[in-house]
Design a protein around this motif. Structure first.
Motif, mmCIF file in Angstrom:
data_model
loop_
_atom_site.group_PDB
_atom_site.id
_atom_site.type_symbol
_atom_site.label_atom_id
_atom_site.label_comp_id
_atom_site.label_asym_id
_atom_site.label_seq_id
_atom_site.Cartn_x
_atom_site.Cartn_y
_atom_site.Cartn_z
ATOM 1 N N ASP A 176 0.829 -1.213 0.000
ATOM 2 C CA ASP A 176 0.000 0.000 0.000
ATOM 3 C C ASP A 176 0.858 1.257 0.000
ATOM 4 O O ASP A 176 0.549 2.245 -0.670
ATOM 5 C CB ASP A 176 -0.921 0.006 1.229
ATOM 6 C CG ASP A 176 -1.981 -1.083 1.156
ATOM 7 O OD1 ASP A 176 -2.236 -1.585 0.036
ATOM 8 O OD2 ASP A 176 -2.531 -1.445 2.208
ATOM 9 N N GLU A 177 1.964 1.202 0.759
ATOM 10 C CA GLU A 177 2.831 2.369 0.856
ATOM 11 C C GLU A 177 3.548 2.662 -0.454
ATOM 12 O O GLU A 177 3.795 3.823 -0.800
ATOM 13 C CB GLU A 177 3.853 2.140 1.977
ATOM 14 C CG GLU A 177 4.702 3.350 2.286
ATOM 15 C CD GLU A 177 5.637 3.111 3.463
ATOM 16 O OE1 GLU A 177 6.595 3.893 3.625
ATOM 17 O OE2 GLU A 177 5.395 2.139 4.209
ATOM 18 N N LEU A 178 3.872 1.604 -1.216
ATOM 19 C CA LEU A 178 4.624 1.790 -2.456
ATOM 20 C C LEU A 178 3.744 1.936 -3.687
ATOM 21 O O LEU A 178 4.250 2.182 -4.783
ATOM 22 C CB LEU A 178 5.563 0.593 -2.663
ATOM 23 C CG LEU A 178 6.611 0.348 -1.569
ATOM 24 C CD1 LEU A 178 7.479 -0.836 -1.943
ATOM 25 C CD2 LEU A 178 7.464 1.585 -1.344
ATOM 26 N N ALA A 179 2.439 1.799 -3.510
ATOM 27 C CA ALA A 179 1.535 1.895 -4.657
ATOM 28 C C ALA A 179 1.573 3.302 -5.249
ATOM 29 O O ALA A 179 1.669 4.306 -4.529
ATOM 30 C CB ALA A 179 0.110 1.545 -4.229
ATOM 31 N N VAL A 180 1.517 3.384 -6.577
ATOM 32 C CA VAL A 180 1.564 4.665 -7.285
ATOM 33 C C VAL A 180 0.176 5.297 -7.270
ATOM 34 O O VAL A 180 -0.799 4.712 -7.737
ATOM 35 C CB VAL A 180 2.046 4.460 -8.736
ATOM 36 C CG1 VAL A 180 2.004 5.784 -9.497
ATOM 37 C CG2 VAL A 180 3.445 3.868 -8.749
ATOM 38 N N ASP A 181 0.086 6.493 -6.702
ATOM 39 C CA ASP A 181 -1.192 7.220 -6.673
ATOM 40 C C ASP A 181 -1.303 8.172 -7.864
ATOM 41 O O ASP A 181 -2.303 8.196 -8.564
ATOM 42 C CB ASP A 181 -1.321 8.005 -5.363
ATOM 43 C CG ASP A 181 -1.309 7.086 -4.145
ATOM 44 O OD1 ASP A 181 -1.949 6.020 -4.221
ATOM 45 O OD2 ASP A 181 -0.662 7.435 -3.141
ATOM 46 N N ASP A 182 -0.264 8.977 -8.060
ATOM 47 C CA ASP A 182 -0.238 9.943 -9.158
ATOM 48 C C ASP A 182 1.116 9.804 -9.851
ATOM 49 O O ASP A 182 2.134 10.249 -9.320
ATOM 50 C CB ASP A 182 -0.425 11.364 -8.618
ATOM 51 C CG ASP A 182 -0.472 12.402 -9.729
ATOM 52 O OD1 ASP A 182 -0.195 12.058 -10.898
ATOM 53 O OD2 ASP A 182 -0.791 13.571 -9.438
ATOM 54 N N PRO A 183 1.167 9.176 -11.033
ATOM 55 C CA PRO A 183 2.461 8.934 -11.689
ATOM 56 C C PRO A 183 3.301 10.180 -11.877
ATOM 57 O O PRO A 183 4.517 10.148 -11.685
ATOM 58 C CB PRO A 183 2.060 8.313 -13.030
ATOM 59 C CG PRO A 183 0.712 7.722 -12.784
ATOM 60 C CD PRO A 183 0.048 8.617 -11.789
ATOM 61 N N LYS A 184 2.667 11.283 -12.243
ATOM 62 C CA LYS A 184 3.434 12.510 -12.480
ATOM 63 C C LYS A 184 3.995 13.073 -11.182
ATOM 64 O O LYS A 184 5.141 13.511 -11.119
ATOM 65 C CB LYS A 184 2.557 13.542 -13.177
ATOM 66 C CG LYS A 184 2.184 13.151 -14.603
ATOM 67 C CD LYS A 184 1.408 14.261 -15.289
ATOM 68 C CE LYS A 184 1.077 13.868 -16.740
ATOM 69 N NZ LYS A 184 0.303 14.929 -17.425
ATOM 70 N N ALA A 185 3.189 13.049 -10.136
ATOM 71 C CA ALA A 185 3.653 13.588 -8.862
ATOM 72 C C ALA A 185 4.705 12.683 -8.224
ATOM 73 O O ALA A 185 5.696 13.162 -7.664
ATOM 74 C CB ALA A 185 2.472 13.761 -7.913
ATOM 75 N N ASP A 186 4.492 11.358 -8.329
ATOM 76 C CA ASP A 186 5.431 10.427 -7.709
ATOM 77 C C ASP A 186 6.761 10.378 -8.444
ATOM 78 O O ASP A 186 7.776 9.971 -7.869
ATOM 79 C CB ASP A 186 4.819 9.021 -7.661
ATOM 80 C CG ASP A 186 3.657 8.942 -6.683
ATOM 81 O OD1 ASP A 186 3.616 9.778 -5.761
ATOM 82 O OD2 ASP A 186 2.792 8.061 -6.850
ATOM 83 N N ALA A 187 6.776 10.750 -9.721
ATOM 84 C CA ALA A 187 8.011 10.721 -10.509
ATOM 85 C C ALA A 187 8.658 12.099 -10.614
ATOM 86 O O ALA A 187 9.497 12.329 -11.472
ATOM 87 C CB ALA A 187 7.719 10.182 -11.910
#
Length: 660
Positions: A480-491
């Motif tokens: 759950d902690e490593l799941a991508v929520d927003d690809p642009k924000a997380d990258a």
């Protein structure tokens, strides 16, 4: 072996039988003995219960085999009882089965090996002092053979299993023929008297019932390992389910015939065996130290003309060998079940990894370590270990049969084909009867064995259940902690990258680390050293100026002579000043070729990395410098086990494209 060679390891029925059924087949070597050991606590008066107890064990074997034939057809993916219960009764119930089976697989190894060593000592009493050493050595040997792969271990184990079956059948037939001719065999122990345990010579009512139930519970050791075939269905050749069901039927019939034959001969030849040899009157030698011969050994001596005949030694040899190799059932079942549990995130993921020979190496090693520890702890004594045994088996038996009843109920709720419905009705009756029967046996086993040591198996299963639940929660939380929520924000890229090169002195590894850091083109770059001794720091500054190093040198003062704390504090201060920036810390490290050199180098780097890795926004980069001993460590003769077998890379490259 390459991954695509997995299909070549699938087993024909002739190899699957010794691999997955060696445990229930070999358990006939001690099941009768365990019944007699219980009944003789009251002297010879209660041996008349033996046929009734044996009949109960045979009936239970038939029920369990028929029930598990339904399992292998309905669930051919190899989860066995665990998959049945998890699917139909829920994951928590499935974990109860898994924990029980894992504990019981460990006990299978310990009891089988200890019993095999007992038979060796029956033929060669002088080896009694080496009981534990031999038992642990056999566990190590079994683990090594299984690490070679399923098919290879099957070929190694097939001959001893078939020789054991042939030897026992020869002994039973010869003994029955002698009885028919009026020259029935008489065991050497037939002349021994048995002194009843205090207060056990006149049992009646409830006490007599409890004695019979205890004997039945001990005789049920003949059923251990039956479920291994249902766990190993994927290892069979196609058609997998049919081949597994056929193998299970052959196993059940063979085990019953041998068990009944041995029990009948033990009674007619008047075999006397007790838990304490001092209960026997007329026992030769010191009853405190001299070992008793096993039931199999006494029968072989009586039927084949004494304990120095060729066939006596043959029976003892194949019995000892197959009992030791019977632990192979657990060495196949435990890693398979552990792999499935790891795939479901209930055990560490390493348990799901196949080794060089396509075997689940980590599971095999884990089983060997725990079983070897038990053998050492209990002195490889079968009587002590047997009380921890079979509880887990009947837990899985009962829950899996209840799960199968629910499975057939669901099938009948949706199926309209009359032929399929008729088969489902028949299977539901079989599994329902099996559930009731095995539940009753589970209660009997729990009551009669709990205070004698079975409570340890219960505690171990509970601890394992709690541990597996905790592992699953951890993996779920990490996922759950490593799941991508927003690809642009997380990258998102950091605003700036601050490069920090840690320096102790100015030498070749330091210059390489500085050059490597410059190649990264960070926004800022500096070298950092900790001043522990003023003379060394002054010398470093002088050389820095002499060599005209382009990177600025920052000196951190350390009045208490610490290195790690000032560096970590400085890096964290950079992060606090610019939270959106990243810090890349470059650490020069020596690469050494001998284990003892690790003790002499890189200790400061190890501590620094262990602290910096817990700091958000900090990247730790090791810059290696190979010392002269390092290249020799990569010599073919010094590679890690399995590295030679892996072969050279093929040169094939699979191209992928990624857009972020």
């Amino acid at each position: 072996m390459r991954s695509e060679e997995l299909g070549e390891t699938l087993l024909p029925k002739r190899l699957a039988l010794p691999i997955f059924a060696s445990d229930p087949l070999s358990s006939v070597a001690y099941a009768t003995q365990e019944i007699l050991l219980v009944l003789t606590v009251g002297g010879t008066a209660f041996l008349y219960l033996t046929p009734w107890v044996a009949a109960g064990v045979v009936a239970l074997m038939a029920v369990v085999v028929m029930s598990y034939r339904q399992v292998v057809h309905a669930y051919p993916s190899g989860g066995g009882s665990y998959e049945v219960v998890s699917t139909n009764l829920g994951p928590n119930s499935g974990l109860v089965v898994a924990a029980s089976l894992l504990v019981d697989y460990v006990m299978t190894v310990a009891v089988s090996v200890a019993s095999g060593v007992d038979n060796i000592i029956s033929a060669l009493p002088s080896l009694a002092d080496y009981r534990v050493l031999m038992a642990v050595a056999f566990v190590v040997l079994l683990a090594a053979m299984n690490l070679r792969g399923v098919r290879e271990s099957g070929k190694a184990f097939a001959a001893p299993t078939y020789l054991f079956i042939g030897g026992i059948m020869l002994m039973v037939i010869t003994g029955l023929v002698k009885i028919a001719l009026g020259h029935g065999p008489v065991a050497a122990s037939a002349s021994y008297g048995i002194i009843p345990v205090d207060g056990k010579d006149n049992l009646a009512g409830l006490a007599l019932l409890m004695l019979g139930l205890r004997a039945f519970a001990s005789g049920c050791t003949a059923l251990t390992g039956v479920e291994a075939i249902s766990n190993g269905v994927p290892a069979f050749r196609t058609p997998k389910s049919r081949n597994a069901a056929t193998t299970m039927s052959v196993m059940g019939i063979t085990a019953v015939v041998m068990f009944v034959g041995i029990t009948a001969l033990a009674l007619t030849s008047k075999v006397h065996i007790t838990q304490d040899a001092c209960q026997l009157t007329g026992f030769p030698g010191d009853c405190h130290t001299a070992p008793q011969q096993t039931v199999i050994a006494q029968l072989a001596a009586a039927i084949f003309g004494g304990d120095h005949s060729f066939l006596f030694y043959f029976i003892q040899a194949v019995t000892a060998l197959v009992l030791i190799l019977a632990a192979n059932t657990a060495f196949n079942g435990f890693p398979l079940l552990a792999s499935i549990l790891a795939q479901h995130r209930y055990l560490p993921r390493q348990m799901h990894t196949r080794g060089d020979r396509l075997a689940f190496s980590n599971g095999i090693i884990a089983l060997a370590v725990v079983a070897g520890g038990l053998l050492w702890l209990y002195g490889a004594d079968v009587t002590s270990l047997i009380h921890l045994y079979i509880l887990g088996v009947f837990t899985s038996f009962t829950l899996s049969q209840i799960g199968m009843v629910r499975h057939w109920n669901r099938t009948l709720a949706t199926e309209t084909d009359p032929r399929v419905r008729a088969g489902a009705h028949r299977s539901r009756v079989i599994n329902g009867f099996g559930a009731v029967t095995t539940a009753l046996v589970l209660v009997i086993v729990l009551i009669t064995k709990f205070t004698q040591g079975a409570w340890l198996a219960v505690v171990a299963a509970i601890v394992l259940w709690v541990m597996m639940r905790g592992i699953r929660r951890h993996y779920d939380a990490v996922s759950d902690e490593l799941a991508v929520d927003d690809p642009k924000a997380d990258a998102v890229r950091p605003s700036k990258v601050h490069g920090v090169v840690l320096v102790s002195k100015l030498h070749k590894p330091t210059l390489r680390a500085l050059g490597y850091a410059e190649a990264f083109r960070p926004d800022t770059l500096e070298a950092v050293t900790v001043s522990v001794e003023k003379e060394s720091t002054d010398d470093l500054r002088a050389k820095w100026a002499e060599y005209d190093v382009r990177v600025p040198l920052k000196v951190l003062d350390s009045p208490y002579r610490e290195i790690t704390k000032p560096v970590v504090a400085y890096v964290r201060s950079v992060r606090r000043t610019s939270p959106r920036d990243a810090v890349a810390v470059f650490i020069p490290e020596y690469v050494v070729g001998h284990w003892w050199e690790h003790l002499l180098h890189n200790q400061s780097a190890l501590w620094l990395k262990s602290r910096l890795l817990f700091t958000p926004g900090v990247m730790v980069i090791s810059v290696p410098w190979q010392l002269s001993s390092a290249p020799r460590a990569d010599h073919p003769a010094r590679r890690a086990p399995g590295s030679v077998r892996r072969g050279e890379p093929t040169g094939r490259v699979e191209h992928t494209s990624t857009k972020v």
